[in-house]
Design a protein around this motif. Structure first.
Motif, short mmCIF file in Angstrom:
data_model
loop_
_atom_site.label_atom_id
_atom_site.label_comp_id
_atom_site.label_asym_id
_atom_site.label_seq_id
_atom_site.Cartn_x
_atom_site.Cartn_y
_atom_site.Cartn_z
N VAL A 268 -26.24 49.77 -13.53
CA VAL A 268 -25.79 49.44 -12.18
C VAL A 268 -25.08 48.09 -12.20
N ARG A 269 -25.66 47.12 -12.89
CA ARG A 269 -25.02 45.81 -12.98
C ARG A 269 -23.66 45.89 -13.67
N LYS A 270 -23.58 46.69 -14.72
CA LYS A 270 -22.30 46.86 -15.42
C LYS A 270 -21.25 47.48 -14.50
N ALA A 271 -21.66 48.48 -13.73
CA ALA A 271 -20.72 49.12 -12.79
C ALA A 271 -20.31 48.16 -11.69
N ALA A 272 -21.24 47.32 -11.25
CA ALA A 272 -20.90 46.34 -10.21
C ALA A 272 -19.86 45.36 -10.71
N LEU A 273 -19.99 44.91 -11.96
CA LEU A 273 -18.99 44.01 -12.53
C LEU A 273 -17.62 44.69 -12.61
N ARG A 285 -11.64 36.44 -11.29
CA ARG A 285 -12.21 35.59 -12.35
C ARG A 285 -13.21 34.56 -11.84
N PRO A 286 -12.92 33.79 -10.79
CA PRO A 286 -13.91 32.81 -10.33
C PRO A 286 -15.23 33.46 -9.90
N LEU A 287 -15.15 34.60 -9.26
CA LEU A 287 -16.36 35.28 -8.80
C LEU A 287 -17.17 35.77 -10.00
N LEU A 288 -16.50 36.32 -10.99
CA LEU A 288 -17.20 36.75 -12.20
C LEU A 288 -17.85 35.57 -12.91
N GLU A 289 -17.14 34.46 -12.97
CA GLU A 289 -17.69 33.24 -13.59
C GLU A 289 -18.99 32.82 -12.88
N SER A 290 -19.00 32.96 -11.56
CA SER A 290 -20.17 32.52 -10.80
C SER A 290 -21.41 33.39 -11.06
N LEU A 291 -21.19 34.57 -11.64
CA LEU A 291 -22.31 35.48 -11.90
C LEU A 291 -22.90 35.30 -13.29
N ARG A 292 -22.31 34.45 -14.09
CA ARG A 292 -22.89 34.17 -15.41
C ARG A 292 -24.27 33.53 -15.21
N GLY A 293 -25.21 33.97 -16.01
CA GLY A 293 -26.55 33.42 -15.95
C GLY A 293 -27.49 34.18 -15.03
N VAL A 294 -26.97 35.03 -14.16
CA VAL A 294 -27.85 35.85 -13.32
C VAL A 294 -28.71 36.75 -14.20
N ASP A 295 -28.06 37.31 -15.22
CA ASP A 295 -28.73 38.16 -16.21
C ASP A 295 -28.06 37.87 -17.54
N ALA A 296 -28.76 37.17 -18.42
CA ALA A 296 -28.16 36.73 -19.68
C ALA A 296 -27.61 37.90 -20.50
N SER A 297 -28.24 39.08 -20.35
CA SER A 297 -27.78 40.23 -21.13
C SER A 297 -26.43 40.75 -20.65
N MET A 298 -26.01 40.33 -19.46
CA MET A 298 -24.73 40.76 -18.91
C MET A 298 -23.61 39.74 -19.16
N ASP A 299 -23.93 38.60 -19.74
CA ASP A 299 -22.91 37.56 -19.91
C ASP A 299 -21.79 37.99 -20.85
N LEU A 300 -22.12 38.77 -21.88
CA LEU A 300 -21.05 39.26 -22.76
C LEU A 300 -20.13 40.22 -22.02
N GLU A 301 -20.69 40.98 -21.12
CA GLU A 301 -19.89 41.90 -20.31
C GLU A 301 -18.94 41.10 -19.40
N ILE A 302 -19.47 40.05 -18.81
CA ILE A 302 -18.63 39.18 -17.98
C ILE A 302 -17.53 38.54 -18.81
N ASP A 303 -17.89 38.08 -20.00
CA ASP A 303 -16.89 37.45 -20.88
C ASP A 303 -15.77 38.43 -21.23
N ALA A 304 -16.13 39.70 -21.47
CA ALA A 304 -15.11 40.70 -21.80
C ALA A 304 -14.15 40.90 -20.64
N TRP A 305 -14.70 40.95 -19.43
CA TRP A 305 -13.84 41.09 -18.26
C TRP A 305 -12.93 39.86 -18.09
N LEU A 306 -13.49 38.68 -18.28
CA LEU A 306 -12.68 37.46 -18.14
C LEU A 306 -11.54 37.44 -19.15
#
Length: 328
Positions: A268-273, A285-306
């Motif tokens: 669900v978190r991956k789909a939300a991103l 990009r700024p909104l995705l940046e703000s979500l880093r750290g909410v779930d450490a396991s999702m940070d690589l997913e956020i980085d890929a999107w960025l």
């Protein structure tokens, strides 16, 4: 269609079927007999090919029946449909009748097919009747037949095969008939997802039917599915919200951010991103940046999107492909 054109088209289709189906012309001869073109004589070939023909030959006889249906009497087609008990033949007949209804711009011609879809005692026959409507303007057909049979009704069928056929029909109608641009089809998919008690069917509809033309009420319905018990359905709702029209983007974005922060399910978190990235693309990009750290396991997913967003790709399918490449 001119008789000579039909003759050459039929020959070309047959040769193609033989070439790709691995069947010689002499072997095919018993299956395709030259005879007067009536519904019953054509069904002789259809039955034989469906029973013992190659996949290519089976496709050919179905195509030939749909072509012939344009000139065959409606009453004969409808009577044959009402008599038919073999699901695969019923599907071929139904597709031929639906083709005739579409070409004649006469949706009432499919009433016997809708009756079989909703009321046949055999679930395999009901599913075949639903599949016969695939890649046709079936939502319009149902509406113009008074809404006596609807996809919402069919999606509550006791048979999983019928429910799956409903999802496949709406997905293909959206993509193949309207290229994702028809509001009625997309909103029907949302309505069916809310009506069915089958979370897999609902998830398929929300995850695979275009939402680019839906209105506010449909977006609200999709948003409510973020609270569904089934995580696959919640993920599909998040994916769907990423594709809503621009006028609905702000509300969808807020819902996706809240879902990412609240819902602990990784899918669900991956789909939300993905939904957030799709709604904003470069501005996400700024909104995705703000979500880093909410779930450490999702940070690589956020980085890929960025990283993908930095490329400033204008087409969503290109951006999605690039992001998927980065996360292999």
């Amino acid at each position: 269609m001119d008789a000579l054109v039909r003759k050459h088209l039929g020959r070309a289709l047959l040769l193609s079927a033989l070439a790709f189906g691995g069947m010689s012309a002499s072997a095919a001869q018993p299956l395709l007999t030259p005879s007067t073109c009536t519904v019953e004589t054509m069904l002789v070939d259809v039955r034989a090919a469906l029973k013992g023909g190659s996949p290519a030959l089976r496709r050919y006889v179905k195509l030939r029946l749909r072509e012939a249906a344009l000139a065959l009497p409606v009453a004969e087609l409808q009577a044959a449909l009402e008599r038919e008990r073999e699901p695969e033949v019923l599907e071929a007949l139904g597709a031929a009748l639906a083709t005739k209804a579409s070409h004649a711009e006469s949706p009432t011609l499919v009433q016997p097919l809708l009756a079989r879809a909703a009321g046949d005692a055999d679930p395999a026959a009901r599913a075949a009747a639903v599949r016969a409507l695939r890649a046709t303007p079936s939502v319009e057909f149902m509406a113009k037949n008074g809404g006596v049979v609807t996809y919402e009704q069919l999606a509550r069928d006791s048979s999983p095969e019928v429910r799956q056929a409903v999802a496949d029909n709406l997905r293909e109608e959206s993509a193949q008939v309207y290229s994702g641009h028809d509001r009625a089809v997309s909103e029907t998919a949302v309505s069916v997802a809310a009506a069915t008690e089958d979370p897999a069917v609902a998830a398929k509809l929300l995850g695979e039917v275009s939402m680019e033309a839906v209105g506010h009420d449909a977006v609200e319905s999709v948003t409510r599915q973020l609270e569904a018990e089934d995580p696959g359905l919640r993920a599909a709702a998040a994916t769907a919200l990423g594709g809503v029209p621009g006028a609905e983007a702000d509300g969808a974005r807020r819902s996706l951010v809240e879902t990412f922060r609240r819902d602990a399910n990784p899918a669900v978190r991956k789909a939300a991103l993905e939904g957030i990235a799709r709604l904003g693309q470069a501005s996400a990009r700024p909104l995705l940046e703000s979500l880093r750290g909410v779930d450490a396991s999702m940070d690589l997913e956020i980085d890929a999107w960025l990283s993908a967003l930095k490329l400033n790709l204008q087409e969503w399918h290109l951006l999605l492909r690039e992001k998927q490449r980065l996360r292999r």
